[in-house]
Write a protein that holds these residues in place. Structure first.
Motif, PDB file in Angstrom:
ATOM      1  N   MET A   1     -12.314   9.432  -2.359  1.00 15.56           N
ATOM      2  CA  MET A   1     -11.391   8.217  -2.378  1.00 15.56           C
ATOM      3  C   MET A   1     -11.549   7.857  -4.012  1.00 15.56           C
ATOM      4  O   MET A   1     -10.296   7.388  -4.545  1.00 15.56           O
TER       5      MET A   1
ATOM      6  N   PRO B   1     -15.933  -2.627  -8.614  1.00 12.74           N
ATOM      7  CA  PRO B   1     -14.511  -1.930  -8.936  1.00 12.74           C
ATOM      8  C   PRO B   1     -14.079  -2.056 -10.279  1.00 12.74           C
ATOM      9  O   PRO B   1     -14.224  -3.226 -10.975  1.00 12.74           O
ATOM     10  N   TRP B   2     -13.778  -0.927 -10.905  1.00  9.75           N
ATOM     11  CA  TRP B   2     -13.389  -0.865 -12.308  1.00  9.75           C
ATOM     12  C   TRP B   2     -11.989  -1.310 -12.506  1.00  9.75           C
ATOM     13  O   TRP B   2     -11.121  -1.462 -11.780  1.00  9.75           O
TER      14      TRP B   2
ATOM     15  N   ASN C   1      -8.550  -0.439 -14.613  1.00  8.02           N
ATOM     16  CA  ASN C   1      -7.909   0.655 -15.360  1.00  8.02           C
ATOM     17  C   ASN C   1      -7.684   0.788 -16.549  1.00  8.02           C
ATOM     18  O   ASN C   1      -7.856   1.563 -17.315  1.00  8.02           O
TER      19      ASN C   1
ATOM     20  N   ALA D   1     -22.609  -4.964  -0.311  1.00  5.60           N
ATOM     21  CA  ALA D   1     -21.978  -5.064  -1.686  1.00  5.60           C
ATOM     22  C   ALA D   1     -21.476  -3.658  -2.040  1.00  5.60           C
ATOM     23  O   ALA D   1     -20.390  -3.487  -2.732  1.00  5.60           O
ATOM     24  N   HIS D   2     -22.650  -2.929  -2.304  1.00 10.19           N
ATOM     25  CA  HIS D   2     -22.347  -1.603  -3.013  1.00 10.19           C
ATOM     26  C   HIS D   2     -21.438  -0.796  -2.056  1.00 10.19           C
ATOM     27  O   HIS D   2     -20.417  -0.121  -2.753  1.00 10.19           O
TER      28      HIS D   2
ATOM     29  N   ASN E   1     -18.021  -2.007  -2.758  1.00 10.80           N
ATOM     30  CA  ASN E   1     -17.420  -1.802  -3.920  1.00 10.80           C
ATOM     31  C   ASN E   1     -16.793  -0.555  -4.206  1.00 10.80           C
ATOM     32  O   ASN E   1     -15.744  -0.389  -5.055  1.00 10.80           O
ATOM     33  N   THR E   2     -17.005   0.808  -3.581  1.00  6.41           N
ATOM     34  CA  THR E   2     -16.489   1.764  -3.660  1.00  6.41           C
ATOM     35  C   THR E   2     -15.074   1.857  -3.269  1.00  6.41           C
ATOM     36  O   THR E   2     -14.303   2.209  -4.050  1.00  6.41           O
ATOM     37  N   PRO E   3     -14.924   1.701  -1.882  1.00  2.09           N
ATOM     38  CA  PRO E   3     -13.547   1.626  -1.457  1.00  2.09           C
ATOM     39  C   PRO E   3     -12.735   0.271  -2.205  1.00  2.09           C
ATOM     40  O   PRO E   3     -11.529   0.564  -2.536  1.00  2.09           O
ATOM     41  N   LEU E   4     -13.287  -0.582  -2.733  1.00  2.00           N
ATOM     42  CA  LEU E   4     -12.606  -1.739  -3.273  1.00  2.00           C
ATOM     43  C   LEU E   4     -12.068  -1.000  -4.706  1.00  2.00           C
ATOM     44  O   LEU E   4     -10.995  -1.393  -5.098  1.00  2.00           O
ATOM     45  N   GLY E   5     -13.050  -0.376  -5.425  1.00  4.82           N
ATOM     46  CA  GLY E   5     -12.645   0.146  -6.553  1.00  4.82           C
ATOM     47  C   GLY E   5     -11.634   0.923  -6.324  1.00  4.82           C
ATOM     48  O   GLY E   5     -10.519   1.093  -7.220  1.00  4.82           O
ATOM     49  N   ALA E   6     -11.424   1.838  -5.423  1.00  5.94           N
ATOM     50  CA  ALA E   6     -10.197   2.573  -5.356  1.00  5.94           C
ATOM     51  C   ALA E   6      -9.135   2.187  -4.812  1.00  5.94           C
ATOM     52  O   ALA E   6      -7.939   2.218  -5.639  1.00  5.94           O
TER      53      ALA E   6
ATOM     54  N   ARG F   1      -8.415  -1.141  -5.928  1.00  2.00           N
ATOM     55  CA  ARG F   1      -7.911  -1.926  -6.949  1.00  2.00           C
ATOM     56  C   ARG F   1      -7.040  -0.920  -7.911  1.00  2.00           C
ATOM     57  O   ARG F   1      -6.074  -1.250  -8.556  1.00  2.00           O
ATOM     58  N   SER F   2      -7.700   0.215  -8.394  1.00  2.00           N
ATOM     59  CA  SER F   2      -7.330   1.220  -9.043  1.00  2.00           C
ATOM     60  C   SER F   2      -5.660   1.728  -8.482  1.00  2.00           C
ATOM     61  O   SER F   2      -4.878   1.678  -9.444  1.00  2.00           O
ATOM     62  N   ASN F   3      -5.595   1.888  -7.301  1.00  2.17           N
ATOM     63  CA  ASN F   3      -4.229   2.330  -6.697  1.00  2.17           C
ATOM     64  C   ASN F   3      -3.215   1.334  -6.683  1.00  2.17           C
ATOM     65  O   ASN F   3      -2.247   1.781  -6.760  1.00  2.17           O
TER      66      ASN F   3
ATOM     67  N   VAL G   1      -5.319   7.289   0.199  1.00  2.00           N
ATOM     68  CA  VAL G   1      -6.613   6.952   0.061  1.00  2.00           C
ATOM     69  C   VAL G   1      -7.018   5.612   0.241  1.00  2.00           C
ATOM     70  O   VAL G   1      -7.901   5.216   0.679  1.00  2.00           O
TER      71      VAL G   1
ATOM     72  N   VAL H   1      -7.775   5.254   3.711  1.00  2.00           N
ATOM     73  CA  VAL H   1      -9.266   5.721   4.105  1.00  2.00           C
ATOM     74  C   VAL H   1     -10.232   4.474   3.600  1.00  2.00           C
ATOM     75  O   VAL H   1     -11.276   4.033   4.357  1.00  2.00           O
ATOM     76  N   ALA H   2      -9.859   4.030   2.451  1.00  2.00           N
ATOM     77  CA  ALA H   2     -10.682   2.750   1.815  1.00  2.00           C
ATOM     78  C   ALA H   2     -10.733   1.508   2.823  1.00  2.00           C
ATOM     79  O   ALA H   2     -11.628   1.199   3.022  1.00  2.00           O
TER      80      ALA H   2
ATOM     81  N   VAL I   1     -12.781   2.348   5.654  1.00  2.00           N
ATOM     82  CA  VAL I   1     -14.243   2.121   5.527  1.00  2.00           C
ATOM     83  C   VAL I   1     -14.400   0.768   5.503  1.00  2.00           C
ATOM     84  O   VAL I   1     -15.716   0.180   6.081  1.00  2.00           O
TER      85      VAL I   1
END
Lengths: 159, 250
Positions: free
Chosen positions: A17, A110-111, A113, B17-18, B21-26, B28-30, B71, B74-75, B78
């Motif tokens: 993802m 979360p980064w 963009n 939290a970790h 943060n991975t699905p949250l990153g996806a 937020r970017s999406n 994506v 999926v996020a 999760v």
């Protein structure tokens, strides 16, 4: 489309993802060539085979962590700019990454963009400058060799 | 809450939290990608005439939109899974005596510990056929969490945790085995004592084995341990399938 050159960005994260989200964004907002991998092993193979400008690696991955991976990238392609993308801030690991892998930037999930794009753009420039210096140094070296050869022939001819 | 419980909870929360943060990153970017794609589509469609190259651009944009929506699904799944596992472990109705599928409790616990286990430890499930077991699930889940966390911390570097379940007459057994350091014979008798630890002050172990034993014994069950130094340990929880009337309540 933006004016950026066709630089190559390699992304490795064991979560698909993340690689898909990053690829979608970079393909939409930039004209870089994007390579994505979900295992460090495949990504290192690509580092061997391709010209890479910027490498973005996740920290926690199976097989090897992001720091070990970026260290291996540094040995293979010192000119490639190395960025670590991590799930949570950890000062100890950040320092380790800077020392061991010559890290250029430490990004947290979360980064953002826009921020990511600026970091990558600077990273691409850095890699290009690095290459230019290598080329110029090579030219300087061969010019020096030419000069030394000429001098040797002059001496042989006239002394 | 004791110091040890607090530090184990802190570790769990940092891990969660970790994980989030991975699905949250996806996501937020999406969200940003979707915004950009919609803006570009509006720009293209603002013209009266749409030419061939613009049709191709629209196709590419629609493809990207489809990908990021997948994506996001999926996020979101999760994150929902993580939230559900936290809720399952600390739901208040789980504090009451009720019939329980122990495998569900084990799976929720493993999901909560995913951050602690993944990349380092392989979890092997050897689940047998288990009847529903009458117990206080929130307490039993805490025991699972402690034993699995213990097993994980006994292993330095990569290793395996095997969870085996089976029925033995009117009781069920849950065995948690690790390929870790093992426990010295002289320590084996003391591990259920209050305050016994080999881990120093940093790694708080939640309830500790003493409270694990108290919980299991209050259910009319027992905990057994076998260990070989250098090979690993097995903790076996035995629980009666039904609580007798008037069984002790903690």
């Amino acid at each position: 489309m933006s004016e950026e050159q066709k630089a190559t960005i390699l992304i490795v994260d064991d979560e698909e993802m993340v690689t898909t989200a990053l690829r979608s964004f970079l393909q939409l907002a930039t004209s870089y060539r994007i390579l994505t991998y979900t295992t460090p092993r495949e990504a290192l193979q690509a580092v061997d085979d391709e010209f890479i400008d910027v490498v973005i690696a996740d920290f926690l991955m199976p097989e090897m962590d992001g720091i070990a991976f970026l260290k291996a990238v540094r040995e293979r392609r010192p000119e490639a700019t190395r960025i670590l993308l991590t799930g949570y801030a950890d000062k100890e690991n950040a320092i380790r990454a800077i020392n061991e892998a010559g890290l250029y930037y430490y990004l947290e999930k979360p980064w953002d963009n826009d921020h990511l794009q600026v970091v990558i753009r600077n990273g691409v420039e850095r890699a290009a400058l690095f290459r230019e210096i290598e080329i110029k140094a090579g030219e300087l070296e061969s010019a020096h060799d030419d000069l030394a050869g000429l001098r040797k022939r002059l001496i042989q001819a006239f002394v | 809450m004791s110091e040890a419980e607090r530090s184990s909870l802190q570790m769990l929360m940092a891990g969660l939290a970790h994980e989030v943060n991975t699905p949250l990153g996806a996501i937020r970017s999406n969200r940003d990608v979707l915004q950009r794609a919609v803006n570009r589509l509006s720009d293209i469609l603002a013209d009266e005439v749409v030419d061939e190259t613009e049709i191709d651009q629209i196709r590419d944009l629609v493809k990207t939109i489809g990908e990021v929506i997948d994506v996001d699904q999926v996020a979101v799944d999760v994150i929902s899974g993580l939230v559900a596992s936290v809720r399952d472990c600390w739901r208040t109705d789980l504090a009451t005596l009720r019939p329980v599928d122990l495998h569900e409790g084990l799976e929720s616990t493993l999901l909560l510990l995913r951050h602690e286990l993944k990349h380092r430890i392989e979890v092997v499930r050897e689940y047998g056929e288990l009847p529903v077991v009458e117990c206080y699930p929130s307490q039993v889940n805490q025991v699972f969490m402690n034993l699995i966390l213990n097993a994980s911390q006994a292993i330095s570097g990569p290793g395996t945790i095997t969870i085996r379940t089976y029925r033995r007459d009117d009781r069920v057994a849950v065995e948690i085995s690790d390929t870790g350091a093992g426990i010295a014979p002289e320590d084996l008798e003391r591990i259920f004592d209050a305050g016994f630890t080999t881990k120093g002050t940093k790694s708080g172990m939640g309830l500790g084995l003493r409270i694990c034993r108290e919980i299991i014994e209050s259910h009319g069950g027992g905990i057994e341990v076998e260990s070989t130094v250098g090979k690993g340990s097995t903790f076996r929880i035995l629980l009666p399938i039904e609580q007798r009337a008037g069984a002790s309540r903690t």
